[in-house]
Design an enzyme around this catalytic site. Structure first.
Site, PDB file in Angstrom:
ATOM      1  N   ASN A 185     -13.357  -3.500   3.888  1.00 46.52           N
ATOM      2  CA  ASN A 185     -14.369  -3.798   2.877  1.00 46.52           C
ATOM      3  C   ASN A 185     -14.206  -5.044   1.990  1.00 46.52           C
ATOM      4  O   ASN A 185     -14.439  -5.293   0.959  1.00 46.52           O
ATOM      5  CB  ASN A 185     -14.293  -2.573   1.948  1.00 46.52           C
ATOM      6  CG  ASN A 185     -12.921  -2.218   1.446  1.00 46.52           C
ATOM      7  OD1 ASN A 185     -11.829  -3.154   1.514  1.00 46.52           O
ATOM      8  ND2 ASN A 185     -12.347  -1.323   0.696  1.00 46.52           N
ATOM      9  N   TYR A 226       0.771  -1.206   0.147  1.00 48.50           N
ATOM     10  CA  TYR A 226       0.175  -0.125  -0.052  1.00 48.50           C
ATOM     11  C   TYR A 226       0.869   1.186  -0.077  1.00 48.50           C
ATOM     12  O   TYR A 226       0.313   2.329   0.581  1.00 48.50           O
ATOM     13  CB  TYR A 226      -0.866   0.132   1.160  1.00 48.50           C
ATOM     14  CG  TYR A 226      -1.945  -0.816   0.925  1.00 48.50           C
ATOM     15  CD1 TYR A 226      -3.130  -0.405  -0.144  1.00 48.50           C
ATOM     16  CD2 TYR A 226      -2.284  -2.192   1.799  1.00 48.50           C
ATOM     17  CE1 TYR A 226      -4.192  -1.437  -0.162  1.00 48.50           C
ATOM     18  CE2 TYR A 226      -3.670  -2.825   1.564  1.00 48.50           C
ATOM     19  CZ  TYR A 226      -4.476  -2.441   0.525  1.00 48.50           C
ATOM     20  OH  TYR A 226      -5.816  -3.124   0.389  1.00 48.50           O
TER      21      TYR A 226
HETATM   22  P1  IDP Z   1      -9.637   0.249  -3.596  1.00 45.28           P
HETATM   23  O1  IDP Z   1      -9.265  -0.732  -2.364  1.00 45.28           O
HETATM   24  O2  IDP Z   1     -11.106   0.377  -3.670  1.00 45.28           O
HETATM   25  O3  IDP Z   1      -8.775   0.374  -4.446  1.00 45.28           O
HETATM   26  P2  IDP Z   1      -7.948   2.580  -2.292  1.00 45.28           P
HETATM   27  O4  IDP Z   1      -8.760   4.225  -2.297  1.00 45.28           O
HETATM   28  O5  IDP Z   1      -6.894   1.990  -3.003  1.00 45.28           O
HETATM   29  O6  IDP Z   1      -9.290   1.755  -2.577  1.00 45.28           O
HETATM   30  O7  IDP Z   1      -7.747   2.241  -0.665  1.00 45.28           O
HETATM   31  C1  IDP Z   1      -7.183   0.984  -0.287  1.00 45.28           C
HETATM   32  C2  IDP Z   1      -7.676   0.515   0.838  1.00 45.28           C
HETATM   33  O8  IDP Z   1      -7.482   1.355   1.983  1.00 45.28           O
HETATM   34  C3  IDP Z   1      -9.266   0.568   0.796  1.00 45.28           C
HETATM   35  O9  IDP Z   1      -9.719  -0.764   0.257  1.00 45.28           O
HETATM   36  C4  IDP Z   1      -9.592   0.457   2.446  1.00 45.28           C
HETATM   37  O10 IDP Z   1      -9.352  -0.705   2.918  1.00 45.28           O
HETATM   38  C5  IDP Z   1      -8.476   1.408   2.657  1.00 45.28           C
HETATM   39  N1  IDP Z   1      -9.124   2.742   2.795  1.00 45.28           N
HETATM   40  C6  IDP Z   1      -9.363   3.620   1.765  1.00 45.28           C
HETATM   41  N2  IDP Z   1      -9.813   4.769   2.107  1.00 45.28           N
HETATM   42  C7  IDP Z   1     -10.071   4.827   3.492  1.00 45.28           C
HETATM   43  C8  IDP Z   1     -10.468   5.753   4.339  1.00 45.28           C
HETATM   44  O11 IDP Z   1     -10.829   6.899   3.980  1.00 45.28           O
HETATM   45  N3  IDP Z   1     -10.449   5.413   5.757  1.00 45.28           N
HETATM   46  C9  IDP Z   1      -9.878   4.028   6.270  1.00 45.28           C
HETATM   47  N4  IDP Z   1      -9.534   3.219   5.023  1.00 45.28           N
HETATM   48  C10 IDP Z   1      -9.512   3.462   3.847  1.00 45.28           C
END
Ligand code: IDP
Ligand code: MG
Length: 139
Positions: free
Chosen positions: A119, A56
């Site tokens: 998620n 990440y």
């Molecule tokens: P994605 O998994 O849909 O590609 P990304 O924006 O790349 O989403 O973020 C990676 C992961 O980081 C997300 O799947 C989620 O687990 C976590 N995440 C993303 N945005 C947030 C936030 O605003 N708060 C807490 N965790 C987040």
């Protein structure tokens, strides 16, 4: 030129700790297989902090980075290399938006995710990401 060729692609999926913890591995793999993705490789992994931070790295400046790394290292994950025509885009469609509240009916996140942090599933977002992520998690 589009001659309707089938271009097989690979993408990287992770069944995240909130889903493995709630015994959803079978249900999620069922949805993946029902949508015509071929499982090429599968592995159960306890991510180390350094692997999660590398995976990440693009989010390292975000306020949620530390909680994301804590979460991804909090339990077992299942890592899958999937193959299908147009796999990367089709898998992002199957998983749904990051925040399950916005996700379409029938998507994995709509069905199983708890919230936008927890998620349930990851899917590569581009060819470059897929290659990078497959190499981090499968070597
Ligand atoms: P994605 O998994 O849909 O590609 P990304 O924006 O790349 O989403 O973020 C990676 C992961 O980081 C997300 O799947 C989620 O687990 C976590 N995440 C993303 N945005 C947030 C936030 O605003 N708060 C807490 N965790 C987040
Ligand atoms: Mg992403």
């Amino acid at each position: 030129m589009d001659r309707g060729e089938v271009i097989m692609e690979k993408t990287l999926a992770i069944i995240k700790p909130d889903a493995t913890e709630r015994n959803l591995i079978g249900d999620i793999i069922k949805m993946i297989e029902m949508n015509n993705f071929k499982l090429k490789r599968i592995n159960s992994v306890y991510m180390t902090v350094s692997i999660a931070e590398e995976f990440y790295a693009m989010h390292s400046e975000k306020p949620f980075f530390k909680s994301l790394v804590d979460y991804m290292t909090s339990g077992m994950v299942v890592v899958l290399e999937l193959e299908k025509n147009n796999a990367i885009e089709d898998f992002r469609k199957l998983i749904g938006t990051t925040n399950p509240e916005d996700a379409e009916e029938g998507t994995i996140r709509k069905k199983f995710a708890i919230d936008k942090s927890h998620n349930s599933i990851h899917g590569s977002d581009s060819l470059e990401s897929a290659n990078r992520e497959i190499s981090i998690l499968f070597g």
